[in-house]
Design a protein around this motif. Sequence first.
Motif, short mmCIF file in Angstrom:
data_model
loop_
_atom_site.label_atom_id
_atom_site.label_comp_id
_atom_site.label_asym_id
_atom_site.label_seq_id
_atom_site.Cartn_x
_atom_site.Cartn_y
_atom_site.Cartn_z
N LYS A 70 -14.27 42.53 5.71
CA LYS A 70 -14.96 43.68 6.28
C LYS A 70 -16.34 43.29 6.77
O LYS A 70 -17.07 42.56 6.10
CB LYS A 70 -15.07 44.78 5.21
N PRO A 87 -20.13 43.49 7.24
CA PRO A 87 -21.16 44.09 6.38
C PRO A 87 -21.76 45.33 7.02
O PRO A 87 -22.10 45.34 8.21
CB PRO A 87 -22.21 42.98 6.26
N ASP A 127 -26.81 45.16 1.01
CA ASP A 127 -26.12 44.58 -0.15
C ASP A 127 -24.83 43.89 0.28
O ASP A 127 -24.50 42.80 -0.23
CB ASP A 127 -25.80 45.68 -1.18
N GLU A 128 -24.09 44.49 1.18
CA GLU A 128 -22.86 43.87 1.67
C GLU A 128 -23.15 42.60 2.46
O GLU A 128 -22.37 41.64 2.43
CB GLU A 128 -22.07 44.86 2.54
#
Length: 420
Positions: free
Chosen positions: A168, A170, A174-175
Amino acid sequence: MFKLNYPMLAICLASFASVSTAQTQVRVTKPAPVEKAEIIHWWTSSSESAAAKLIADAYRKAGGIWVDSAVAGADQARAVAINRIVGSNPPTAAQFNTTKQFLDLVEQGMLNNVDDVAKSEGWEKILPEPVLNVIRIKGHYYAVPVNIHMQTWFWYSKAAFKKAGIAKEPATVDEMFAALDKLKAAGIIPLAHGGQAWQETIVFQAMLANLGGKDLYLSVIRDRDQKAINSEAFKKVLLAFKRMQTYVDAGAPGRNWNDATALLISGKAGMQIMGDWVKGEFSAAKQVAGKDFGCIAGLTPNSPYLIQGDAFVFPRTTNPSTVNAQKLLAKVVLTPSTQLEFNKLKGSIPIRSDVDTSTMDICAQAGMAIMKDKSRQVGISEIFLTPDQNGALQDILTAFWNTRMPVEKAQKSIASALKD
């Protein structure tokens, strides 16, 4: 005694009249003078050179003569242009960024304005306000903007993401850090970076815009608000910026931006934070947006779109031919067809809001869609800071990036550097 031969004299006079008439006709039908323009610019990478050639060809088709004076490196090219202007040997036009870089030249009366072109072409209706506020000084237009660049795009290699198991894209800070950790674990350079002060400033601005948000960004950069600079929120931004340094490889110091992009193109690196000019390098490598690489304009739906761009300024002259050449260039640069094709090659998006960009790549179309939301249009730091302030900020950021400087010291140093 010599005797006039009147029939012969009549023939001679008739012949003379015929020659005179022919010469007069030649003078009347002589082509209009071609406008010659020497242009100093720094577009020297493969994609940049192709984009520069497109403008040069358009200028020639419009009846001008383009004399190319390319100088590698933006700082070096500007220095050459300024030295020549000050030394009374100016080029016809010189490339600058749409920032305060040329403000001193305007204040010293060393640039011509192109007010009549701006008025006739309706610049106020087709150009974004942040750019107009830079090129329009005390009611006069001193530069013609060429494009819009957004400095803080997040670029990623589809192949590297797949190898690292990142399914996925980002969508939060945080991702993004989680993706960088996965790239590192997979033995891939997480962040392709060139260890140069201006590149580190871009990474900092990306963290400030995406983690701090528009309000904190403007409070720190535009307002230079001491409370905001000394806040916990800004401290978190600096710590996130410093964390990014842990994801670069040992070869980063001194690396050029296009060499960092080459690491993404080859799949050796996973991500790069850089302006949209990198698309020119992807294009030159025959890579396609959405297929071979991805582009993220912001990690939140409201992340400010930090815009700047390239522009040409026109050194002061009263020579009619040179003035005409300057005005011709100002017109050619902003024609819709030149805007579209130039920006396809350069990786930027058209400065004009009325250009049909449906044939551009998905990243450019995403940028144009964001530009329709004026609340997300925000200038980069150089639009709000003087060259001295911007230089001081860069020095602190690169020292913080490359040494063990405590975050508290970096914070205090920035507060001092940006204090009125």
